[in-house]
Motif scaffolding. Structure first.
Motif, PDB file in Angstrom:
ATOM      1  N   PRO A  56       1.110  -1.315   0.490  1.00  0.00           N
ATOM      2  CA  PRO A  56      -0.054  -0.046   0.555  1.00  0.00           C
ATOM      3  C   PRO A  56       1.099   1.125   0.314  1.00  0.00           C
ATOM      4  O   PRO A  56       1.771   1.039   0.495  1.00  0.00           O
ATOM      5  CB  PRO A  56      -0.925  -0.415   1.113  1.00  0.00           C
ATOM      6  CG  PRO A  56      -0.106  -1.405   2.315  1.00  0.00           C
ATOM      7  CD  PRO A  56       0.816  -2.200   1.120  1.00  0.00           C
ATOM      8  N   VAL A  57      -0.270   2.584  -0.423  1.00  0.00           N
ATOM      9  CA  VAL A  57       1.201   3.419  -0.412  1.00  0.00           C
ATOM     10  C   VAL A  57       0.041   4.686   0.438  1.00  0.00           C
ATOM     11  O   VAL A  57       0.883   6.202   0.433  1.00  0.00           O
ATOM     12  CB  VAL A  57       0.725   3.796  -2.120  1.00  0.00           C
ATOM     13  CG1 VAL A  57       2.392   3.240  -2.118  1.00  0.00           C
ATOM     14  CG2 VAL A  57       0.314   3.653  -2.922  1.00  0.00           C
ATOM     15  N   VAL A  58      -1.055   4.171   0.422  1.00  0.00           N
ATOM     16  CA  VAL A  58      -2.285   5.127   1.257  1.00  0.00           C
ATOM     17  C   VAL A  58      -2.434   4.781   2.415  1.00  0.00           C
ATOM     18  O   VAL A  58      -2.423   3.144   2.618  1.00  0.00           O
ATOM     19  CB  VAL A  58      -3.069   5.889   0.692  1.00  0.00           C
ATOM     20  CG1 VAL A  58      -2.655   6.660  -0.701  1.00  0.00           C
ATOM     21  CG2 VAL A  58      -3.985   5.005   0.461  1.00  0.00           C
ATOM     22  N   ALA A  59      -2.306   4.833   3.884  1.00  0.00           N
ATOM     23  CA  ALA A  59      -2.902   4.725   5.312  1.00  0.00           C
ATOM     24  C   ALA A  59      -4.119   4.339   5.420  1.00  0.00           C
ATOM     25  O   ALA A  59      -5.188   5.217   4.609  1.00  0.00           O
ATOM     26  CB  ALA A  59      -2.378   5.631   6.150  1.00  0.00           C
TER      27      ALA A  59
ATOM     28  N   PRO B  33      -1.579  -0.495  -5.600  1.00  0.00           N
ATOM     29  CA  PRO B  33      -1.150  -0.563  -4.481  1.00  0.00           C
ATOM     30  C   PRO B  33      -2.185  -0.617  -3.130  1.00  0.00           C
ATOM     31  O   PRO B  33      -2.964  -0.533  -3.763  1.00  0.00           O
ATOM     32  CB  PRO B  33      -0.114   0.854  -4.160  1.00  0.00           C
ATOM     33  CG  PRO B  33       0.229   1.248  -5.373  1.00  0.00           C
ATOM     34  CD  PRO B  33      -1.013   1.230  -6.072  1.00  0.00           C
ATOM     35  N   GLY B  34      -1.425  -2.218  -2.373  1.00  0.00           N
ATOM     36  CA  GLY B  34      -2.666  -2.169  -1.331  1.00  0.00           C
ATOM     37  C   GLY B  34      -3.324  -3.753  -1.766  1.00  0.00           C
ATOM     38  O   GLY B  34      -4.168  -3.611  -1.051  1.00  0.00           O
ATOM     39  N   THR B  35      -3.199  -4.448  -3.073  1.00  0.00           N
ATOM     40  CA  THR B  35      -3.893  -4.857  -3.664  1.00  0.00           C
ATOM     41  C   THR B  35      -3.047  -6.573  -4.057  1.00  0.00           C
ATOM     42  O   THR B  35      -2.154  -6.309  -4.641  1.00  0.00           O
ATOM     43  CB  THR B  35      -3.913  -4.430  -4.279  1.00  0.00           C
ATOM     44  OG1 THR B  35      -5.815  -2.869  -4.622  1.00  0.00           O
ATOM     45  CG2 THR B  35      -6.187  -5.551  -5.270  1.00  0.00           C
ATOM     46  N   THR B  36      -4.230  -7.256  -4.110  1.00  0.00           N
ATOM     47  CA  THR B  36      -3.574  -8.834  -4.314  1.00  0.00           C
ATOM     48  C   THR B  36      -3.814  -9.223  -4.680  1.00  0.00           C
ATOM     49  O   THR B  36      -5.306  -9.338  -4.791  1.00  0.00           O
ATOM     50  CB  THR B  36      -3.252  -9.370  -3.091  1.00  0.00           C
ATOM     51  OG1 THR B  36      -2.907  -9.069  -2.163  1.00  0.00           O
ATOM     52  CG2 THR B  36      -2.707 -10.935  -3.650  1.00  0.00           C
ATOM     53  N   VAL B  37      -3.483  -9.415  -6.865  1.00  0.00           N
ATOM     54  CA  VAL B  37      -3.992 -10.324  -7.436  1.00  0.00           C
ATOM     55  C   VAL B  37      -4.201 -12.252  -6.937  1.00  0.00           C
ATOM     56  O   VAL B  37      -2.131 -12.157  -7.245  1.00  0.00           O
ATOM     57  CB  VAL B  37      -3.557 -10.042  -8.914  1.00  0.00           C
ATOM     58  CG1 VAL B  37      -4.389 -11.009  -9.625  1.00  0.00           C
ATOM     59  CG2 VAL B  37      -4.705  -8.736  -9.074  1.00  0.00           C
TER      60      VAL B  37
END
Length: 607
Positions: free
Chosen positions: A8-11, A411-415
């Motif tokens: 991730p790039v944002v909280a 960012p913050g994601t899974t595939v």
């Protein structure tokens, strides 16, 4: 590769909701131009402070008219300024907008308003009033109806004048990130649409992640204010994401309700956006229009050379970015520079002159088309997402675009790719479930993972390629499994083709139904000195059939002989939403098409 995670790039958002950005923007920079509004054919600027004041006045009016925290309010309209105004006014008081496509039938409207227990509706014009009026006796919860073209904004703003700003702020501050922000109904290629409950946190995560990771797209060059013209339907999750992102990124936003070239191109020229977000269909139309213009002016040969140069140039740049090449050579750079003056700059000028990047989603774009636009000076970042994922879950990043793919996870994601090839997704943008549909929710959500129903593959760098949908895979009577989408997209790449549907389930071989693009066909007839033909005669024209056969042969190069299209039929009419053959987002309703054209399908096998 079976799984890829992008950090991730944002909280995660801890407090607040979507409306907060409107008030924060106005407090920080009240005179910044936040939106463009078209009044009597002229674009006018709207500052952050002016927009906040309009949102506040409308929010107070909604409260005065009985709209309460948690109420669901339908919006049925084309893309226009007032939709964004209502969205943020409703979010300011903790209400939940329920978008409805303006082309929806009375029964579709009934289902969505009934299922969502909508208590009020905002419609664009009298026709929408009539549509809702025809089913209103079956909607006991619907108490109020406002019409945009009849002065709804002014009317509501006036009735709430006596309410203090503090009342709105109390409602706004009661909104939490996990509060439902909107219920967006899936367009439904099969079955009844389901309402996806999207939270404030879903939209904030999605939009802030894109702003952080694609800053070079959303922010313009020094001294030039970033802006975009939104012509995607706001009833679709993609359009909604764009709306929220521009407000949060402080990008000037304009609205355009008509994507026909005659309406869209003048507004692109006048508004001069620095980037746009669209579906591949729009980019295909821009390209084909430029090609037809060149042919009509006797410059098709140079245009085709310019296309080839753009593709080779972009491919060389792509190879250099990935460390597999040296970049464009001197001769190619000179050729590209010449064509930029003669061809590419004119295309950019037709789109307003300032566009240097774009984002595309909704369906797959051909690698060649993406390379052409990049070579012509407009990089299109293709992505992939669903209503259930609040739009994008993957997207090609700046400087590392891999054309022909939908990029790595944002960012913050899974595939994750399951054993059967199905794409599973995990991230902060994944929805909380379907409204009133616990069984349907349980069928797709598994401990935070969304089973998409789409099929795909990850390359070694985590870039995703979509290969089809599980439900759309065809199995011939000989047991051959075929994904129709790649074949259909390749056929559709031909300038004369509007749509293509591949059939062959439980049949001995694969076949296709093809519809024609009227503009392209009219141009084709004119350039060949052929008389204008009626639809019935046109589909039997041997030269036209030869052209479409070329498209089919090109598509067949993608697959083995057993998977290839053996025969096809050209149809006299296009598949339309009005006839129930397309979803509002222009996806094919396969079962409906095969039923409507049952005779033609049979003729493909027994004709």
């Amino acid at each position: 590769m079976r799984e890829f995670t992008n950090p991730p790039v944002v909280a995660p958002t801890q407090v607040g909701g979507l409306a907060d950005a409107v008030y924060e923007n106005a407090a920080d920079d009240p005179n910044r131009v936040a939106l463009g509004r078209k009044v009597d054919g002229v674009w006018e600027d709207v500052t952050s402070a002016e927009f906040r004041d309009e949102v506040m006045a409308l929010a107070k009016g909604l409260l005065a008219e009985g709209v309460r925290f948690g109420d669901r309010i339908a919006i049925m309209s084309r893309t226009r300024y007032e939709w964004t105004l209502f969205d943020f006014a409703l979010w300011s008081i903790g209400a939940q907008p329920v978008p409805v496509y303006p082309t929806s039938s009375a029964e579709q409207v009934f289902w969505m308003l009934h299922d969502a227990s909508v208590s009020a509706a905002i419609v664009e014009h009298e026709d929408h009033v009539m549509t809702i009026g025809s089913v209103i006796d079956r909607l006991p919860n619907l108490r109020r109806l406002w019409q945009l073209d009849a002065g709804a904004v002014a009317e509501l703003s006036a009735v709430g004048d006596h309410i203090e700003d503090e009342v709105v702020h109390r409602h706004r501050l009661a909104v939490t990130p996990d509060s439902p922000a909107t219920v967006i109904y899936t367009s439904g290629t099969t079955g009844r649409p389901k309402g996806c409950v999207i939270t404030h946190a879903n939209l904030i995560f999605e939009c802030d992640t894109l702003i952080a990771g694609w800053e070079s797209v959303f922010q313009s060059k020094p001294g030039e204010a970033a802006s975009t013209l939104l012509f995607l339907p706001l009833a679709h999750v993609f359009g909604r994401m764009v709306e929220v992102t521009t407000i949060r990124a402080r990008v000037k936003l304009g609205h355009q309700p008509d994507v026909a070239a005659a309406a869209l191109l003048p507004d692109l020229a006048a508004f001069k956006p620095t980037f746009i977000l669209a579906v591949p269909y729009i980019f295909e139309k821009v390209f084909q229009a430029a090609r037809r213009k060149a042919e009509a002016e006797g410059r098709l040969g140079p245009f085709e050379k310019a296309v080839e140069a753009a593709v080779r140039y972009a491919e060389a740049v792509e190879n250099k970015a990935w460390g597999t090449g040296q970049g464009p050579g001197a001769a190619l750079r000179m050729q590209h520079q010449l064509f930029d003056k003669l061809v590419y700059s004119k295309m950019r000028a037709a789109m307003g002159g300032r566009i240097r990047s774009a984002m595309s989603g909704g369906s797959a774009m051909s690698r060649r088309l993406g390379l052409f636009f990049a070579g012509a000076g407009i990089t299109i970042y293709e992505g992939y997402g669903l209503t259930e994922t609040t739009a994008a879950v993957t997207a090609n990043p700046p400087k590392h675009t891999r054309f022909g793919t939908v990029g790595p996870p944002i960012p913050g994601t899974t595939v994750h790719i399951a054993e059967d090839g199905e794409i599973w997704l995990h991230g902060g943008q994944v929805f909380s479930g379907y409204l009133n549909e616990p069984k349907a929710t349980d069928a797709v959500l598994h401990e935070g993972w969304l089973a998409t129903g789409d099929l795909g593959a990850l390359d070694r760098d985590g870039y995703l390629t979509i290969t089809g949908r599980k439900k759309e895979v065809l199995v011939t009577s000989g047991g051959k499994t075929v994904s129709p989408v790649p074949l259909e997209e390749r056929v559709r790449a031909h300038p004369l083709v509007a749509q293509c549907i591949v059939v062959g389930n439980d049949r001995p071989y694969i076949a296709a139904l093809v519809t024609l693009d009227p503009e392209a066909v009219s141009h084709w007839l004119e350039m060949r000195g052929k008389p204008k033909l009626g639809p019935a005669d046109l589909v039997r024209d041997p030269d036209l059939e030869t052209e479409i056969r070329r498209a089919v042969v090109a598509a067949n190069t993608l697959v083995s002989q057993a998977e290839s299209i053996r025969t096809f039929r050209i149809l006299a009419a296009q598949f339309t939403e009005e006839h129930g053959l397309l979803t509002p987002s222009l996806k094919l309703k396969r079962k409906a098409i095969e039923k409507t054209y049952g005779t033609e399908v049979e003729a493909l096998y027994h004709g």
